[in-house]
Motif scaffolding. Sequence first.
Motif, PDB file in Angstrom:
ATOM      1  N   TYR A 279     -10.026   7.639   0.489  1.00 16.94           N
ATOM      2  CA  TYR A 279      -9.462   6.596   1.352  1.00 16.94           C
ATOM      3  C   TYR A 279      -8.816   5.418   0.621  1.00 16.94           C
ATOM      4  CZ  TYR A 279     -12.067   8.986   5.038  1.00 16.94           C
ATOM      5  OH  TYR A 279     -12.541   9.929   5.915  1.00 16.94           O
ATOM      6  N   ILE A 280      -9.077   5.251  -0.674  1.00 20.43           N
ATOM      7  CA  ILE A 280      -8.480   4.125  -1.399  1.00 20.43           C
ATOM      8  C   ILE A 280      -7.289   4.659  -2.188  1.00 20.43           C
ATOM      9  CG2 ILE A 280      -8.889   2.265  -3.048  1.00 20.43           C
ATOM     10  CD1 ILE A 280     -10.431   2.037  -0.413  1.00 20.43           C
ATOM     11  N   HIS A 281      -6.110   4.458  -1.629  1.00 24.75           N
ATOM     12  CA  HIS A 281      -4.893   5.052  -2.180  1.00 24.75           C
ATOM     13  C   HIS A 281      -4.218   4.121  -3.189  1.00 24.75           C
ATOM     14  CE1 HIS A 281      -5.484   8.040   0.881  1.00 24.75           C
ATOM     15  NE2 HIS A 281      -5.344   7.146   1.854  1.00 24.75           N
TER      16      HIS A 281
ATOM     17  N   PHE B 273     -12.164  -2.823   2.039  1.00 24.84           N
ATOM     18  CA  PHE B 273     -12.505  -1.421   2.216  1.00 24.84           C
ATOM     19  C   PHE B 273     -13.494  -0.962   1.140  1.00 24.84           C
ATOM     20  CE2 PHE B 273      -9.736   2.046   4.413  1.00 24.84           C
ATOM     21  CZ  PHE B 273     -10.643   2.058   5.466  1.00 24.84           C
ATOM     22  N   VAL B 274     -13.220  -1.327  -0.106  1.00 22.05           N
ATOM     23  CA  VAL B 274     -14.092  -0.927  -1.215  1.00 22.05           C
ATOM     24  C   VAL B 274     -15.466  -1.575  -1.062  1.00 22.05           C
ATOM     25  CG1 VAL B 274     -14.436  -1.043  -3.721  1.00 22.05           C
ATOM     26  CG2 VAL B 274     -12.182  -0.482  -2.795  1.00 22.05           C
ATOM     27  N   SER B 275     -15.501  -2.835  -0.672  1.00 23.62           N
ATOM     28  CA  SER B 275     -16.778  -3.521  -0.451  1.00 23.62           C
ATOM     29  C   SER B 275     -17.596  -2.800   0.615  1.00 23.62           C
ATOM     30  CB  SER B 275     -16.538  -4.969  -0.025  1.00 23.62           C
ATOM     31  OG  SER B 275     -15.800  -5.669  -0.992  1.00 23.62           O
TER      32      SER B 275
ATOM     33  N   ILE C 243     -19.963  -9.782  -5.249  1.00 24.03           N
ATOM     34  CA  ILE C 243     -18.571  -9.318  -5.240  1.00 24.03           C
ATOM     35  C   ILE C 243     -17.685 -10.441  -4.708  1.00 24.03           C
ATOM     36  CG2 ILE C 243     -16.934  -7.624  -4.348  1.00 24.03           C
ATOM     37  CD1 ILE C 243     -19.233  -5.653  -4.063  1.00 24.03           C
ATOM     38  N   PHE C 244     -16.654 -10.768  -5.463  1.00 20.91           N
ATOM     39  CA  PHE C 244     -15.686 -11.779  -5.045  1.00 20.91           C
ATOM     40  C   PHE C 244     -14.381 -11.075  -4.648  1.00 20.91           C
ATOM     41  CE2 PHE C 244     -17.741 -14.461  -8.616  1.00 20.91           C
ATOM     42  CZ  PHE C 244     -18.829 -14.741  -7.812  1.00 20.91           C
ATOM     43  N   LEU C 245     -13.808 -11.467  -3.520  1.00 12.31           N
ATOM     44  CA  LEU C 245     -12.525 -10.922  -3.071  1.00 12.31           C
ATOM     45  C   LEU C 245     -11.505 -12.056  -3.067  1.00 12.31           C
ATOM     46  CD1 LEU C 245     -13.747  -8.849   0.038  1.00 12.31           C
ATOM     47  CD2 LEU C 245     -13.888  -8.264  -2.375  1.00 12.31           C
ATOM     48  N   SER C 246     -10.386 -11.830  -3.736  1.00  8.19           N
ATOM     49  CA  SER C 246      -9.431 -12.921  -3.912  1.00  8.19           C
ATOM     50  C   SER C 246      -8.001 -12.396  -3.998  1.00  8.19           C
ATOM     51  CB  SER C 246      -9.765 -13.694  -5.194  1.00  8.19           C
ATOM     52  OG  SER C 246      -8.782 -14.666  -5.470  1.00  8.19           O
TER      53      SER C 246
ATOM     54  N   LYS D 112      -2.507  -3.180   5.320  1.00  4.69           N
ATOM     55  CA  LYS D 112      -3.234  -4.025   6.268  1.00  4.69           C
ATOM     56  C   LYS D 112      -2.743  -3.873   7.702  1.00  4.69           C
ATOM     57  CE  LYS D 112      -5.506  -8.476   6.381  1.00  4.69           C
ATOM     58  NZ  LYS D 112      -5.742  -9.719   5.629  1.00  4.69           N
ATOM     59  N   ARG D 113      -1.446  -3.685   7.912  1.00  2.00           N
ATOM     60  CA  ARG D 113      -0.910  -3.623   9.272  1.00  2.00           C
ATOM     61  C   ARG D 113      -0.651  -2.195   9.744  1.00  2.00           C
ATOM     62  NH1 ARG D 113       4.266  -6.910   9.463  1.00  2.00           N
ATOM     63  NH2 ARG D 113       3.943  -6.777  11.701  1.00  2.00           N
TER      64      ARG D 113
END
Length: 344
Positions: free
Chosen positions: A73-75, A115-117, A209-212, A324-325
């Motif tokens: 799922y993570i392309h 998604f990964v988180s 985990i930081f998302l930025s 995202k969209r």
Amino acid sequence: MRIRWIVVCIMLLLNGLNCKGSLPIGATAVGIAGAALYAGFEKLRCTFYECCYKGADWIQPNIAALNIALEKYIHGQHLVRNVVSRALKAHLFNDQPSKALVMSFHGWTGGGKNFVSKFIAENTYKLGMKSQYVHIFVSTLDFPHEQMADIYKLHLQDWIRGNVSKCERSLFIFDEIDKMPLGMINGIKPFIDYHESIGGVDFRKSVFIFLSNTGGPDITRTMLQMWRAGKSREDITLMDLEHLIQLGAFNEDGGLHKSELIQHSLVDHYIPFLPLERRHIELCALDEIRRRGHRPSQELVKSVADEMVYFPPENKLFSTTGCKRVAQKVGYILATREYENLFE
């Protein structure tokens, strides 16, 4: 006395111990019985309710399943797949890690950071994102006021300390950390530093985990340079980008700006999420169409990809919003076609 000893014996046996030896008497017997009864109750409770009791199956890291989810799922994020699973495996299967694991995800919106988180939580905790040991903070929601940074910092420290004291294997996810009040994230420094315990609590088994979005422009700029030089996307290594995003996180405005966490090298992995190309958008569209129970077609997938906006203008290489969209576009196109079919 003999009945009391029989009760103690049964509880000890339930907890994998033996009850050989002379009969305990008085307060000693009561103490042993109390401890054994409590341990037995905990085991029974953990059968039905989520708990952090060692030996219960509520926290069962499954790195193989995580790898499958990331691959499926993570392309377009080969660096993410290469680093995340290895980092988690090294940490989660270590009973005595030297510090808490800290991973910082960087890149444009829609690259797959959330998604990964989610996959990490789902493949570590039986209840996934609903687990009481998974804690999510969204800066614009939880820490909206710059002038309250010191208050937020104290509340965050209390929250982390309280929850890790309940379960050492806690997961903390900070979304939109680039929008966090300046200096606030320094409040977690003691919990991710090289301390065996703080106030009797061991934080070393926790994961942060930081998302930025910081580092996104530098990642894209480097990607364009490599693309123009004829270098394949899959040939890009972590060494090509990790230093760039570390500098970007430290120097760009945001929650990690001039952070003590970076100054003291407490972030273990800076993981770049690369901007997605049209072929990756098509794969995301394919996933979404299938998730909705529709049969995908090349024409439908192309229609979704055509709805997205790409940059730079001269070659339209990358999607401005990643995947995202895509879900909204798929839903809109399917609804439009169903509506049109009513009048055919």
